[in-house]
Design an enzyme around this catalytic site. Structure first.
Site, PDB file in Angstrom:
ATOM      1  N   GLU A  64       0.855  -1.194   0.000  1.00 49.28           N
ATOM      2  CA  GLU A  64       0.000   0.000   0.000  1.00 49.28           C
ATOM      3  C   GLU A  64       0.886   1.237   0.000  1.00 49.28           C
ATOM      4  O   GLU A  64       2.112   1.123   0.108  1.00 49.28           O
ATOM      5  CB  GLU A  64      -0.953  -0.024   1.202  1.00 49.28           C
ATOM      6  N   HIS A 123      -9.105   9.856   2.805  1.00 49.96           N
ATOM      7  CA  HIS A 123      -8.703   8.725   1.951  1.00 49.96           C
ATOM      8  C   HIS A 123      -8.882   9.165   0.509  1.00 49.96           C
ATOM      9  O   HIS A 123      -9.914   9.733   0.151  1.00 49.96           O
ATOM     10  CB  HIS A 123      -9.557   7.492   2.255  1.00 49.96           C
ATOM     11  N   ARG A 163      -0.728   8.977   1.646  1.00 56.00           N
ATOM     12  CA  ARG A 163      -2.146   9.238   1.390  1.00 56.00           C
ATOM     13  C   ARG A 163      -2.488  10.721   1.252  1.00 56.00           C
ATOM     14  O   ARG A 163      -3.311  11.103   0.426  1.00 56.00           O
ATOM     15  CB  ARG A 163      -2.935   8.667   2.562  1.00 56.00           C
ATOM     16  N   HIS A 166     -11.522  10.064   6.523  1.00 51.25           N
ATOM     17  CA  HIS A 166     -11.286   8.636   6.768  1.00 51.25           C
ATOM     18  C   HIS A 166     -10.784   8.343   8.178  1.00 51.25           C
ATOM     19  O   HIS A 166     -11.153   7.329   8.769  1.00 51.25           O
ATOM     20  CB  HIS A 166     -10.257   8.157   5.736  1.00 51.25           C
ATOM     21  N   ARG A 171      -1.390   9.223   8.864  1.00 59.32           N
ATOM     22  CA  ARG A 171      -1.160   7.803   9.178  1.00 59.32           C
ATOM     23  C   ARG A 171      -0.710   7.002   7.958  1.00 59.32           C
ATOM     24  O   ARG A 171      -1.232   7.179   6.860  1.00 59.32           O
ATOM     25  CB  ARG A 171      -2.449   7.194   9.745  1.00 59.32           C
TER      26      ARG A 171
HETATM   27  C1  SIN Z   1      -7.588   0.920   2.615  1.00 57.20           C
HETATM   28  O1  SIN Z   1      -7.815  -0.276   2.479  1.00 57.20           O
HETATM   29  O2  SIN Z   1      -7.247   1.646   1.693  1.00 57.20           O
HETATM   30  C2  SIN Z   1      -7.765   1.551   3.971  1.00 57.20           C
HETATM   31  C3  SIN Z   1      -6.816   0.983   4.923  1.00 57.20           C
HETATM   32  C4  SIN Z   1      -6.408   2.033   5.922  1.00 57.20           C
HETATM   33  O3  SIN Z   1      -7.201   2.871   6.296  1.00 57.20           O
HETATM   34  O4  SIN Z   1      -5.234   2.054   6.286  1.00 57.20           O
END
Ligand code: SIN
Length: 509
Positions: free
Chosen positions: A114, A231, A277, A335, A370
């Site tokens: 990620e 997000h 993010r 988010h 985060r």
């Molecule tokens: C996601 O799956 O993109 C969200 C996971 C997160 O909030 O870290």
């Protein structure tokens, strides 16, 4: 009015609350409360997974560095070390409880990638069903413990605090309508976040920030409330909550394109779609502000998309999108909150006997932004630590609190939000003036309007609306006071400030 005496009362039954209950139940009786039905909160909605160091090419140091980088240099290093090192232990324990993790062909946990992670580090379950599987695993373990008592549909109205000591709380049984008074050695707030105070959010409808408001009213110290994470990729459909398109989808190769079909994130950061993010969310925001539609192109994943991300595939299908062929329209949405009730590394707040863990707490672990998939890990790690720490508390003499006397005046109507115009206006205001891009002018206006709303709310009390307003005021005032751009807190009038992209060479990935 029912009086209940237990050792510990934990409010919230997401990853943090359940982990805390499991550990605390080793040393005493636990009452676990939720205003919903269990398991609750945002945990079951989480898709991506749990970040943890398991891969051969990974080290604790790398996870720590990635967390610090994503946090725009604002994280507390000790908290991050605890998160990463304890995290590996908690994940092993989770496997022992039977967490159904996704496996690679050699039977080992499959590690996904990620944003802002320098290696694949995210374990998952049933593709994009990680949060649901985690909640089920913890919940089924909690149900097997005799000394955990469950109180669903129980809304906490006030913490019983005098002389800076918390001796219990006072709640409403929303099913039967009566008041409940809990006396205990310690109260733990594990109430999750406050995404619902924004018009567009991925958060569960019940994430109205009650825990922050309870702590604030009781006199606990809160900090960094302005650090709200948006997000980047919520499905662009007029729904509340908005459906999340997990960052793991980008981790597997999906790309963001604008209305001209151009990939644009490379213009904003060398890691493109896998930048931290805050940077991806602002890149999308900039495209949208230029009149462009933004979509996620999942075609690079081909037909395996449905198998990799079954829930997202089905959710999109239900809304008329056929994947992987169709483009998925996306927008940023509120988010996660990085700040909250200030705690030490064992969840102690500034009030004796009052603890906090998970999203509602501010340990400094997330800094100003985060790192992806560190939130379920946080719930597991700090929930467990708090569950251990509460054992040192003793019962304190409990004086009847004035709040108790007000108990009779509340009923379910005071909590349900339904079609509340006040809340609608509050959410719109927060979205427009205290959202992803902020300015002195907008924030000043928001603070003034919120003051006016405070005056209007006096008297006609809806508790949920009052809680939301309290949290909104804390966020807006802090955002106005922080005259810089830092991580998720982006001020258009201070746009040359420190953000995570200035902290690390952009060539690591
Ligand atoms: C996601 O799956 O993109 C969200 C996971 C997160 O909030 O870290």
């Amino acid at each position: 009015m029912q009086h209940i005496e237990v050792d510990y009362v934990i409010i919230g039954s997401g990853a943090a609350g359940l982990s805390c209950a499991l550990k605390a139940s080793e040393s005493g009786t636990v009452a676990l409360l939720t205003k919903e039905t269990m398991p609750s909160g945002n945990t079951p909605l989480a898709q991506g997974g749990i970040a943890t160091v398991l891969g051969e090419k990974d080290t604790y140091e790398m996870h720590i560095q990635d967390t610090l980088y994503a946090g725009a240099g604002e994280c507390d290093l000790n908290a991050v070390e605890v998160l990463v090192k304890d995290g590996a232990k908690r994940v092993k324990q989770l496997f022992q409880m039977g967490f159904p993790f996704d496996k690679s062909i050699d039977g080992k946990p499959l590690m996904g990638r990620e944003g802002a992670h320098s290696v694949p580090r995210v374990i998952s379950s049933r593709g994009d069903g990680s949060g649901k599987a985690l909640a089920e695993t913890l919940w089924s373990e909690a149900k097997s413990r005799e000394n955990i008592l469950f109180y669903e549909q129980t809304f906490v109205l006030e913490l019983l605090v005098s002389n800076n000591e918390c001796t219990g709380l006072f709640a409403l049984d929303m099913e039967k309508g009566g008041a409940l008074i809990f006396y205990c050695r310690s109260v733990v707030l594990a109430t999750g976040g406050c995404g619902q105070i924004f018009a567009h959010t991925t958060n569960n409808i019940n994430c109205t920030g009650d825990g922050f408001a309870l702590a604030y009213r009781a006199g606990a110290k809160l900090e960094n409330m302005e650090f709200i994470q948006f997000h980047p990729t919520a499905l662009k459909v007029d729904e509340n909550p908005m459906f999340l398109i997990s960052e793991a989808v980008r981790g597997k190769g999906a790309v963001l394109v604008n209305g001209n079909g151009e990939r644009f994130m490379e213009r904003y950061h060398a890691w493109a779609e896998l930048a931290p993010r805050d940077i991806v969310a602002r890149g999308i925001f900039a495209e949208l502000s230029n009149g462009n539609q933004v979509s996620l192109d999942v075609s690079p994943l081909g037909k395996k998309f449905a198998k990799l991300f079954p829930s997202i595939f089905q959710a999109c299908k239900k809304r008329g999108l056929s994947l992987p062929e169709d483009l998925v329209p996306v927008v940023p949405a509120a988010h996660f909150i990085m700040g909250g009730i200030r705690t030490d590394l064992n969840g102690r707040t500034s009030i004796k006997g009052l603890y906090a863990c998970g999203e509602v707490a501010s340990t400094g672990v997330h800094g100003a932004n985060r790192l992806a998939s560190n939130s379920l890990l946080e719930g597991l790690v700090f929930g467990h630590r708090v569950g251990g720490a509460v054992a040192c508390e003793q019962f304190r003499s409990n004086k009847m609190h004035s709040a108790v006397l007000r108990a009779k005046s509340f009923n379910r109507k005071a909590i349900d939000t339904g079609d509340n115009k006040f809340i609608f206006a509050l959410r719109e205001l927060m979205w427009c003036k205290v959202g992803l891009v902020r300015s002195e002018e907008g924030l000043t206006d928001a603070v003034e309007q919120l003051k006016e709303m405070e005056r209007n709310l006096l008297g006609g009390q809806n508790i949920t609306a009052a809680n939301m307003l309290t949290v909104a005021c804390l966020i807006a005032r802090n955002a106005l006071a922080r005259r810089e751009t830092l991580g998720s807190h982006y001020r258009s009038d201070f746009s040359d400030g420190k953000s995570s992209d200035s902290l690390r060479p952009a060539s690591n990935i």
